[in-house]
Design a protein around this motif. Structure first.
Motif, PDB file in Angstrom:
ATOM      1  N   VAL A 133       1.230   1.746   2.166  1.00 22.10           N
ATOM      2  CA  VAL A 133       1.768   2.246   0.846  1.00 22.10           C
ATOM      3  C   VAL A 133       2.178   3.532   0.582  1.00 22.10           C
ATOM      4  N   MET A 134       2.740   3.855  -0.331  1.00 21.32           N
ATOM      5  CA  MET A 134       3.861   4.664  -0.434  1.00 21.32           C
ATOM      6  C   MET A 134       3.874   5.626  -1.889  1.00 21.32           C
ATOM      7  N   SER A 135       3.697   6.972  -2.063  1.00 22.48           N
ATOM      8  CA  SER A 135       3.697   7.569  -3.241  1.00 22.48           C
ATOM      9  C   SER A 135       5.376   8.297  -3.148  1.00 22.48           C
ATOM     10  N   PRO A 193      -4.076   1.918  -6.172  1.00 21.04           N
ATOM     11  CA  PRO A 193      -5.550   0.807  -6.213  1.00 21.04           C
ATOM     12  C   PRO A 193      -6.249   0.870  -5.201  1.00 21.04           C
ATOM     13  N   THR A 194      -7.553   1.480  -5.221  1.00 22.79           N
ATOM     14  CA  THR A 194      -8.321   0.729  -3.708  1.00 22.79           C
ATOM     15  C   THR A 194      -8.690  -0.727  -3.907  1.00 22.79           C
ATOM     16  N   GLY A 195      -8.773  -1.013  -2.392  1.00 24.93           N
ATOM     17  CA  GLY A 195      -8.992  -2.397  -2.616  1.00 24.93           C
ATOM     18  C   GLY A 195      -7.712  -2.846  -1.658  1.00 24.93           C
ATOM     19  N   LEU A 196      -6.581  -2.754  -1.587  1.00 22.22           N
ATOM     20  CA  LEU A 196      -5.281  -3.567  -1.000  1.00 22.22           C
ATOM     21  C   LEU A 196      -5.973  -3.626  -0.071  1.00 22.22           C
ATOM     22  N   THR A 208      -0.267  -9.187  -0.706  1.00 23.89           N
ATOM     23  CA  THR A 208      -1.789  -9.975  -0.049  1.00 23.89           C
ATOM     24  C   THR A 208      -0.858 -10.991   0.844  1.00 23.89           C
ATOM     25  N   MET A 209      -0.539 -12.293   0.306  1.00 27.81           N
ATOM     26  CA  MET A 209      -0.074 -13.004   0.838  1.00 27.81           C
ATOM     27  C   MET A 209       0.560 -12.948   2.140  1.00 27.81           C
TER      28      MET A 209
END
Length: 323
Positions: free
Chosen positions: A64-66, A55-58, A34-35
């Motif tokens: 993001v990848m899974s 997570p939600t809210g990133l 985030t920073m």
């Protein structure tokens, strides 16, 4: 040597680098990501095992990848091509379920420029895929590591304090070269490098002393474009007055050299931690040197500040590797 502020300015005015963090499920990694994106320093990819782990809210700027959503078939095929008879389909398939291996394959495929890992993965877990996939640079027999030791206006490079257990003379010379080249990229002017021992210019004897003396001979044959000398005890290396008494003909001219090369891992690891805990120096790193692309290993006790700083140095390494 460049300060953290200097590096951030360079990153803001250069081609944007992409760092992949295999430990996307770690809160400190998410905070670091985030920073970094909020300051527009780098692009970030976070890896997760499962889509449900994300997570939600990133911050939406963070990619993001899974693993369970990635088509790993091309990575399996490429890995088998790289490793040849050192692997098989079953093993390659298993490895391509590991985020560290996927991260290194993404670097190989130029989907990312660098990787930072180590909060939960061991050093071996981080570096094994790096050495197998990204590999060491042409002409290098080994990879090495370096710490930037900082205190106020002082900044030194300690090597190799994290990777090679007992390098031979030829490897030790190469370790010194890699660390000095790293110093140059960090804007150290005319870096000087000292090779450490329990002996100063023959004051002591033994195989360990002979190894360091031979490393100097290896460098003499190579003729690198930097000043170096050894073997030196630490006091003679660090304090010019002591050095001039013990080795008046030393090739080192600075009050204190920039790069300190330890003879093996045990003394290097102990040495940087003494400087850190007793001397009050900040230890930034370790940075892995000699790879084709930067992949750096975090301490499992790394703080948010440690991770953030390592990521910035890593992005700068990636930028420099392209020049």
């Amino acid at each position: 040597m460049y300060s953290l502020k200097d590096l951030k300015e360079v990153l803001k005015t250069s081609a944007t680098q992409t760092i992949i963090f295999p430990e996307g499920d770690e809160a400190k990694i998410q905070q670091t990501a985030t920073m970094l994106v909020e300051e527009q320093l780098v692009d970030v990819i976070l890896l997760f095992n499962k889509k449900t782990d994300i997570p939600t809210g990133l911050n939406t700027q963070i990619k993001v990848m899974s693993v369970d959503q990635i088509d790993v078939a091309p990575y399996i095929a490429k890995f088998m091509e790289i490793r040849g008879d050192k692997t098989n389909l079953e093993q390659a398939t298993k490895l391509m379920q590991l985020r560290t291996y996927i991260g290194t394959m993404m670097i190989l495929e130029q989907k990312a420029d660098a990787m930072v890992c180590g909060l939960t993965f061991t050093t071996a877990d981080t570096l094994r895929p790096a050495l197998q996939v990204v590999k060491v640079k042409k002409g290098m027999a080994i990879a090495s590591s370096a710490f930037i030791m900082k205190k106020g206006e002082q900044a030194f490079i300690f090597t190799d304090c994290a990777l090679n257990v007992n390098p031979d003379a030829k490897q030790l010379a190469q370790i010194g070269i890699m660390a000095t080249e790293f110093a140059k990229t960090m804007n150290v002017t005319n870096p000087e490098t000292v090779f450490l021992s329990y002996s100063t210019k023959g004051s002591g004897a033994g195989e360990a002393v002979d190894k360091v003396a031979q490393a100097i001979k290896e460098l003499d044959a190579i003729k690198p474009d930097f000043a170096y000398d050894g073997e030196f005890q630490f006091d003679a290396a660090f304090v010019q007055e002591v050095r001039m008494k013990k080795a008046p003909n030393s090739k080192l001219t600075k009050a204190t050299p920039d790069v300190f090369v330890f003879p093996e891992l045990q003394s290097g690891n102990i040495g940087y931690k003494i400087a850190q805990r007793l001397g009050g120096f900040d230890a930034v790193g370790p940075f892995i040197l000699g790879l084709n692309k930067p992949i750096n290993d975090l301490s499992r006790g790394a703080t948010l500040e440690d991770i953030y700083e390592t990521a910035i140095y890593t992005a700068f390494q990636a930028l420099n590797s392209q020049n």
